[in-house]
Write a protein that holds these residues in place. Structure first.
Motif, PDB file in Angstrom:
ATOM      1  N   SER A  36      30.501  27.333  44.713  1.00  0.00           N
ATOM      2  CA  SER A  36      31.627  27.798  43.900  1.00  0.00           C
ATOM      3  C   SER A  36      31.179  28.870  42.915  1.00  0.00           C
ATOM      4  O   SER A  36      31.951  29.765  42.560  1.00  0.00           O
ATOM      5  CB  SER A  36      32.251  26.634  43.125  1.00  0.00           C
ATOM      6  N   ARG A  37      29.952  28.776  42.463  1.00  0.00           N
ATOM      7  CA  ARG A  37      29.401  29.802  41.576  1.00  0.00           C
ATOM      8  C   ARG A  37      28.804  30.970  42.374  1.00  0.00           C
ATOM      9  O   ARG A  37      29.029  32.130  42.061  1.00  0.00           O
ATOM     10  CB  ARG A  37      28.340  29.187  40.665  1.00  0.00           C
ATOM     11  N   PHE A  38      28.049  30.634  43.417  1.00  0.00           N
ATOM     12  CA  PHE A  38      27.374  31.659  44.201  1.00  0.00           C
ATOM     13  C   PHE A  38      28.359  32.648  44.819  1.00  0.00           C
ATOM     14  O   PHE A  38      28.146  33.864  44.786  1.00  0.00           O
ATOM     15  CB  PHE A  38      26.548  30.977  45.304  1.00  0.00           C
ATOM     16  N   ALA A  39      29.452  32.140  45.381  1.00  0.00           N
ATOM     17  CA  ALA A  39      30.381  32.990  46.125  1.00  0.00           C
ATOM     18  C   ALA A  39      31.006  34.079  45.266  1.00  0.00           C
ATOM     19  O   ALA A  39      31.309  35.164  45.759  1.00  0.00           O
ATOM     20  CB  ALA A  39      31.475  32.129  46.751  1.00  0.00           C
ATOM     21  N   LEU A  40      31.203  33.800  43.984  1.00  0.00           N
ATOM     22  CA  LEU A  40      31.852  34.767  43.098  1.00  0.00           C
ATOM     23  C   LEU A  40      30.886  35.489  42.172  1.00  0.00           C
ATOM     24  O   LEU A  40      31.140  36.630  41.792  1.00  0.00           O
ATOM     25  CB  LEU A  40      32.917  34.059  42.250  1.00  0.00           C
ATOM     26  N   ASP A  41      29.784  34.841  41.805  1.00  0.00           N
ATOM     27  CA  ASP A  41      28.928  35.369  40.740  1.00  0.00           C
ATOM     28  C   ASP A  41      27.633  36.008  41.220  1.00  0.00           C
ATOM     29  O   ASP A  41      27.115  36.914  40.566  1.00  0.00           O
ATOM     30  CB  ASP A  41      28.561  34.244  39.760  1.00  0.00           C
ATOM     31  N   ASP A  42      27.084  35.524  42.310  1.00  0.00           N
ATOM     32  CA  ASP A  42      25.758  35.980  42.717  1.00  0.00           C
ATOM     33  C   ASP A  42      25.831  37.389  43.316  1.00  0.00           C
ATOM     34  O   ASP A  42      26.757  37.701  44.064  1.00  0.00           O
ATOM     35  CB  ASP A  42      25.154  35.014  43.736  1.00  0.00           C
ATOM     36  N   PRO A  43      24.859  38.254  43.005  1.00  0.00           N
ATOM     37  CA  PRO A  43      24.879  39.621  43.561  1.00  0.00           C
ATOM     38  C   PRO A  43      24.411  39.690  45.006  1.00  0.00           C
ATOM     39  O   PRO A  43      24.523  40.745  45.629  1.00  0.00           O
ATOM     40  CB  PRO A  43      23.910  40.376  42.643  1.00  0.00           C
ATOM     41  N   SER A  44      23.904  38.611  45.578  1.00  0.00           N
ATOM     42  CA  SER A  44      23.293  38.669  46.896  1.00  0.00           C
ATOM     43  C   SER A  44      24.264  38.896  48.055  1.00  0.00           C
ATOM     44  O   SER A  44      24.014  39.749  48.912  1.00  0.00           O
ATOM     45  CB  SER A  44      22.478  37.399  47.162  1.00  0.00           C
ATOM     46  N   PRO A  45      25.396  38.188  48.139  1.00  0.00           N
ATOM     47  CA  PRO A  45      26.211  38.315  49.351  1.00  0.00           C
ATOM     48  C   PRO A  45      27.114  39.549  49.378  1.00  0.00           C
ATOM     49  O   PRO A  45      27.502  40.079  48.335  1.00  0.00           O
ATOM     50  CB  PRO A  45      27.060  37.038  49.327  1.00  0.00           C
ATOM     51  N   ASN A  46      27.454  39.966  50.587  1.00  0.00           N
ATOM     52  CA  ASN A  46      28.489  40.980  50.772  1.00  0.00           C
ATOM     53  C   ASN A  46      29.865  40.327  50.633  1.00  0.00           C
ATOM     54  O   ASN A  46      30.082  39.209  51.113  1.00  0.00           O
ATOM     55  CB  ASN A  46      28.399  41.600  52.171  1.00  0.00           C
ATOM     56  N   ARG A  47      30.781  41.037  50.025  1.00  0.00           N
ATOM     57  CA  ARG A  47      32.186  40.610  49.973  1.00  0.00           C
ATOM     58  C   ARG A  47      32.997  41.746  50.595  1.00  0.00           C
ATOM     59  O   ARG A  47      33.011  42.860  50.071  1.00  0.00           O
ATOM     60  CB  ARG A  47      32.592  40.304  48.540  1.00  0.00           C
ATOM     61  N   ILE A  48      33.618  41.447  51.731  1.00  0.00           N
ATOM     62  CA  ILE A  48      34.177  42.471  52.605  1.00  0.00           C
ATOM     63  C   ILE A  48      35.664  42.189  52.826  1.00  0.00           C
ATOM     64  O   ILE A  48      36.068  41.037  52.998  1.00  0.00           O
ATOM     65  CB  ILE A  48      33.440  42.459  53.970  1.00  0.00           C
ATOM     66  N   GLY A  49      36.466  43.232  52.815  1.00  0.00           N
ATOM     67  CA  GLY A  49      37.880  43.076  53.095  1.00  0.00           C
ATOM     68  C   GLY A  49      38.110  42.510  54.491  1.00  0.00           C
ATOM     69  O   GLY A  49      37.436  42.885  55.458  1.00  0.00           O
ATOM     70  N   PHE A  50      39.060  41.608  54.601  1.00  0.00           N
ATOM     71  CA  PHE A  50      39.334  40.910  55.854  1.00  0.00           C
ATOM     72  C   PHE A  50      39.813  41.878  56.944  1.00  0.00           C
ATOM     73  O   PHE A  50      40.707  42.692  56.718  1.00  0.00           O
ATOM     74  CB  PHE A  50      40.405  39.842  55.621  1.00  0.00           C
ATOM     75  N   ASP A  51      39.206  41.753  58.095  1.00  0.00           N
ATOM     76  CA  ASP A  51      39.657  42.430  59.305  1.00  0.00           C
ATOM     77  C   ASP A  51      39.437  41.447  60.441  1.00  0.00           C
ATOM     78  O   ASP A  51      38.317  40.939  60.631  1.00  0.00           O
ATOM     79  CB  ASP A  51      38.861  43.707  59.556  1.00  0.00           C
ATOM     80  N   LEU A  52      40.487  41.151  61.195  1.00  0.00           N
ATOM     81  CA  LEU A  52      40.444  40.064  62.171  1.00  0.00           C
ATOM     82  C   LEU A  52      39.316  40.234  63.184  1.00  0.00           C
ATOM     83  O   LEU A  52      38.514  39.320  63.403  1.00  0.00           O
ATOM     84  CB  LEU A  52      41.795  39.957  62.886  1.00  0.00           C
TER      85      LEU A  52
END
Length: 294
Positions: free
Chosen positions: A205-221
């Protein structure tokens, strides 16, 4: 969702006196929960309830409220189903563990959500390989009270039945993983969590929003259905939907048969990879992944 490593030919013998039906369901046997079981639920609930404001989506919080999941102790599925059924027609059915894909999709297509009837031990608060009642009910069920998401999940169940016939379960399973389990949504100008695998996890819950490590990408099916994922650690890709209405639209308005044909001729996209055409919301540093590898 169960993958093909968990598929059995028949319901496994129950570890308790509760009988397993042909559709793999069991009686929740709520009266059999111990005081420790209820205390474990309350501990997990209190920890997440303190953490999630400002992180989880409004739809998830509305579901938590209208279904009265804040009541102490493990929810009784009979009471829960009275409220949930009146809202969206869904029911929660207890199962003793993971179920075969065809059983899973049949229940889902008919608005029955399969949920474990056991809860983790107190020494398993932070990690459990198999989904328990906390993951399934606290994480998933609040979203089933949202009419749009409820329709999406029923449509996914029907799509799963077709995917089994087409041999395309790998691709469709990624859609479930990156939405129902680990999805993010744009809401009020910020990213919010709605995926159960994040909502029910204190660390993610913290990692997904706060951590700089992951990519967060706009949804494309198609992009989502090409993308590999990891089952044993934090995600290094999170896909962000603009709204639940858009997620439903993308699902029900797509002809999946030609899409599966296209996907069969294209390479999978490895975890943590950015590809041409991605709408990158945040480009991850991948420091976490590199640290684990090192």
């Amino acid at each position: 969702m169960a993958d093909d490593t968990h598929v059995l030919d028949a319901p496994a013998p129950s570890a308790s006196p509760v009988a397993v039906s042909a559709d793999w369901t069991v009686n929740q046997d709520w009266d059999a929960y111990t005081a420790q079981d209820h205390a474990t639920w309350d501990t997990l609930f209190a920890r997440q309830a303190k953490l999630l404001p400002g992180r989880a989506s409004d739809a998830w919080f509305r579901g938590l409220d209208v279904l009265k999941l804040s009541k102490p102790g493990i929810p009784d599925y009979r009471e829960l189903n009275d409220r949930l059924g009146a809202l969206t027609g869904w029911q929660v059915v207890a199962v003793p563990g993971l179920v075969p894909d065809d059983v899973f999709f049949d229940h889902m297509a008919n608005r029955r959500f399969v949920a474990g009837n056991f809860i983790r031990r107190p020494d398993q608060l932070d990690y459990l390989e198999e989904p328990d009642v906390f993951h399934d009910v606290f994480g998933h069920v609040p979203m089933l009270a949202d009419p749009v998401f409820a329709d999406y999940l029923a449509a996914y169940g029907r799509g799963g039945q077709r995917a089994l016939q087409m041999g395309a379960l790998k691709n469709l399973g990624r859609l479930y993983w990156y939405t129902v389990e680990f999805g993010l949504v744009q809401e009020a100008g910020a990213l919010r969590i709605y995926g159960s695998g994040i909502v029910s996890s204190y660390a993610e819950s913290r990692f997904a929003l706060d951590d700089p490590s992951p990519n967060r990408i706009g949804f494309d099916l198609k992009r989502v259905m090409r993308t590999e994922y990891r089952i044993d650690d934090f995600q290094q890709n999170y896909f962000v939907i603009p709204s639940f209405e858009e997620l439903l639209r993308a699902t029900v308005e797509t002809d999946f048969a030609p899409l599966y044909a296209e996907l069969a001729g294209e390479a999978d996209i490895p975890v943590a990879t950015i590809v041409e055409g991605d709408h990158v919301i945040t480009r991850g540093t991948q420091d976490y992944a590199r640290g684990k590898a090192g």
